[in-house]
Design an enzyme around this catalytic site. Structure first.
Site, PDB file in Angstrom:
ATOM      1  N   GLU A  76       9.472 -18.345   0.942  1.00 50.59           N
ATOM      2  CA  GLU A  76      10.378 -18.088   2.185  1.00 50.59           C
ATOM      3  C   GLU A  76      11.419 -18.830   1.955  1.00 50.59           C
ATOM      4  O   GLU A  76      12.515 -18.707   1.751  1.00 50.59           O
ATOM      5  CB  GLU A  76       9.829 -18.024   3.386  1.00 50.59           C
ATOM      6  N   ASP A  77      11.273 -20.347   1.921  1.00 52.91           N
ATOM      7  CA  ASP A  77      11.980 -21.396   2.057  1.00 52.91           C
ATOM      8  C   ASP A  77      12.702 -22.170   1.014  1.00 52.91           C
ATOM      9  O   ASP A  77      13.305 -23.197   0.917  1.00 52.91           O
ATOM     10  CB  ASP A  77      11.640 -22.493   3.301  1.00 52.91           C
TER      11      ASP A  77
END
Ligand code: MN
Length: 713
Positions: A76-77
């Site tokens: 996700e990051d």
């Protein structure tokens, strides 16, 4: 701050053959991927995946799950992709990380449809691999532990979501400590003041309580030793949120909560559990109805223990849980206690009780296409504080605890509810206020002439039943009013030889309704039925004034009053006079109080204080404006109470003062309390509120009088 070395040491302790290299590589990858990122706390981001992995290692999970903890935010990051993770760490870990990523994107406060969609995804992720949700729970726990660094608006939202979704899931998975910690942290941010005040109160009594706990433990240990039972005995305060919930549900103060400490006895075998129970019940008196055998009947999340509450030393109530070491492990670790993680959940494995609920959720998400229904169903399923009962055909239905046969009836069909006359539970007739128990078999007895009553509203628990009952009552009242209004108007039109039917057909009534700002002819008739508009007012709009007879008819009076009383009424009702007026007993209004009239058909108008609770509950259509007539000659009786020290002559002084203030004493009652105080009650007759306030002031100035107040009735 935890370090990777600590995690590795921990895993080694419970799983010596694990793949250490996998953990090391995951750690290095995560460190590189998150390099340069910082958390809101100002710390390097890497701390978060490390802490999450740390929590997972405390839960004694396998190395794939812990590697997932380290990697859970990389897709996700950071630059990392699913394919990359699959190449480096294998499909299992990559799938897990992807699963966690999908859940992390969900927001449960969004619209119903999105919420349902998110739940469906979460259930699918869980059924695919329960470890996904374990990682997500660890992630949420660390985020909750560091929630203070979030913006205040986000804190509320995250805490609410945790309390509503994640804590119940932890509970459903049987991980007690995790559920308690999530609840307490949410509680702290959602109801900060209540949390802090409770925390303070507990800290205040801590020393004393710790002494008490040690005292109880010592007695228990000695007794068990005497009986040759090897046991671990411990005691500690229950978690704050559970104390808070208890205070709320029983509507009591902290000082009235007895069993805020839970004692625990852990033994080796099941027979020993019952033996310990016997010893405890011999030692201290058990409180009836408080014994629960979760060994014979485990909770849905497989929790097992014996619970009992007894009157312990110094007369204090104490709760004791008795369980084996194995049960204790299940209670603490839940699903993680004996799950073989590598296999995933085989949904065909019918005998695996641990996943029956999950399988059920899975079925729901397949079968219930309607999102609202699906959400309602799974929320009930996540909150175990429900009772499950059977229909006569053997179908299972869930209800919130405290539900009655009426809730059951409305859950079958609105018509069954509206004609519910009685109920049979397990073949025996029960009152309608009977509280449903788990496993009850319920049958509703209907009758065409049976109808809902207002009292039902006090005993139903489900919103469905409540809405349906209210609907029925409102429809009934309205129909009656329309009929009554129609009768009254027809009579009046007859008097003037006007055809009601013609007025109706040519639209004249519709026009008149509009002139009164009402939506329809039925509304007009209902308003006449309630007595708010007189038939005369309607006729006036049809006929010229010269055709009207001189005497104003008084329909409201006719509707509501057969008993004529002399016009002694101190109250003006808007639009009418000479009706029977009663002052409500519940709030006993006095001149000067703000008041409102309530039309009770056949019994006149009851006048309440405008802020009386009964008024707030009732149909606003039946309220009518009311005012006090300013008439000096009318007297009102009111009950007042004085508290004072018991000194000679004081009573005489009070009565003298009352007389000099122009208040007649209608009755008096004096009572001396043990500590030389006196409480006197007087019913006095006065002019109005101003007069009363003057009297109260005068009485409070008498030496020895500590309090003077007006009583409601
Ligand atoms: Mn995270």
């Amino acid at each position: 701050m935890i370090r990777i070395g600590d995690i590795i040491e921990r895993i080694e302790a419970y799983n010596p053959d694990y793949d250490e290299e996998l953990i090391q590589r995951a750690y290095i990858f995560s460190a590189k991927a998150h390099q340069g990122q910082i958390r809101l706390s100002g710390e390097p981001y890497l701390i978060h995946p490390l802490e999450v992995a740390g929590i997972l290692s405390e839960m004694k999970l396998d190395e794939q799950t812990i590697a997932t903890g380290l990697l859970h935010d990389t897709i996700e990051d950071t630059f990392a992709t699913y394919t990359q993770l699959k190449e480096l760490f294998g499909q299992e870990v990559a799938d897990l990380v992807e699963g966690v990523t999908k859940i992390s994107k969900m927001s449960f406060e969004s619209s119903e449809d999105t919420q349902a969609e998110n739940f469906r995804k979460m259930i699918l992720a869980m059924t695919k691999d329960i470890r996904v949700i374990l990682v997500k729970l660890a992630d949420r726990l660390h985020n909750m532990r560091t929630l203070e660094f979030q913006k205040p608006e986000s804190r509320q939202r995250i805490a609410q979501e945790t309390l509503e979704i994640y804590a119940p899931i932890a509970n459903r998975l049987g991980i007690e400590w995790l559920k308690s910690e999530l609840e307490d942290l949410s509680f702290k941010y959602i109801m900060t003041e209540a949390y802090q005040s409770l925390e303070k109160k507990i800290a205040k009594s801590e020393k004393e309580r710790n002494r008490y706990i040690e005292f109880v433990i010592r007695i228990l240990r000695e007794k068990l030793m005497e009986n040759g039972i090897a046991a671990e005995v411990s005691g500690r305060p229950k978690h704050l949120y559970s104390i808070f919930k208890k205070m709320q549900s029983q509507n009591i103060e902290f000082s009235d909560i007895y069993d805020i400490t839970a004692f625990r006895v852990i033994v080796n075998t099941v027979p020993e559990c019952y033996e310990v129970l016997g010893i405890i019940h011999n030692l201290w008196t058990p409180i009836p109805g408080k014994f629960k055998d979760y060994i014979a009947l485990p909770k849905a999340n497989l929790y097992q223990s014996l619970h009992t509450t007894v009157i312990g030393p110094k007369g204090e109530r104490i709760e004791i849980q008795i369980r084996t070491h194995e049960m204790h492990q299940v209670a603490e670790m839940g699903i993680a206690a004996h799950w073989k993680y590598k296999e995933g959940i085989n949904l065909d494995e019918k005998d695996d009780k641990r996943f029956r609920w999950l399988r059920q959720l899975f079925e729901y998400q397949k079968d219930l296409k309607n999102n609202a229904e699906f959400l309602e169903t799974i929320k009930i399923d996540l909150f175990p504080d429900e009772v499950f009962v059977f229909t006569p055909t053997g179908e299972v239905k869930e209800f919130p605890r405290g539900s009655t046969p009426i809730d059951f009836a409305y859950s079958i069909h609105t018509e069954v509810g509206n004609h519910c006359k009685g109920a049979k539970v397990n073949g025996r007739i029960v009152p309608l206020k009977y509280l449903l128990h788990n496993g009850d078999s319920v049958e509703i007895i209907t009758h065409p002439q049976a109808h809902p009553s207002k009292d039902w509203l006090k005993i139903v628990k489900t919103s469905r039943a409540r809405t349906k009952i209210r609907q029925w009552i409102k429809t009934q009242e309205r129909e009656q009013s329309i009929q009554l209004g129609r009768d009254l108007l027809e009579k009046e039109t007859k008097r003037y030889a006007v055809s009601f039917n013609k007025l109706y057909k040519d639209g004249a009534l519709k026009e008149i309704a509009e002139a009164f700002s009402l939506q329809s002819v039925d509304d007009l008739l209902a308003t006449i039925g309630y007595g708010k508009i007189t038939p005369r007012q309607v006729i006036r709009r049809i006929l010229p004034p010269e055709k009207l007879e001189g005497e104003e008819s008084k329909p409201l009076k006719k509707i509501i009053s057969k008993i004529k009383r002399k016009d002694q009424s101190p109250i003006l009702i808007k639009g009418v006079d000479n009706v029977m007026i009663k002052l409500a007993k519940c709030c006993n209004p006095l001149p000067g109080d703000k008041i409102v009239g309530f039309i009770t058909r056949g019994r006149g108008i009851t006048v309440h204080k405008a802020n009386c609770e009964k008024v707030l509950d009732c149909d606003p259509q039946r309220l009518i404006e009311a005012k006090w007539k300013m008439d000096e000659n009318i007297r009102h009786s009111v009950r007042i109470q004085t508290a004072c020290t018991d000194r000679r002559g004081l009573l005489a002084e009070i009565t003298k003062e009352l007389a000099s203030q122009g208040a007649d004493i209608l009755s008096a009652h004096a009572q001396i309390t043990q500590d030389h105080h006196a409480v006197n009650q007087f019913v006095i007759s006065i002019k109005d509120l101003k007069h009363l306030n003057k009297i109260i002031r005068a009485l409070s100035h008498i030496k020895g009088v500590t309090e003077v107040k007006r009583l409601q009735a």
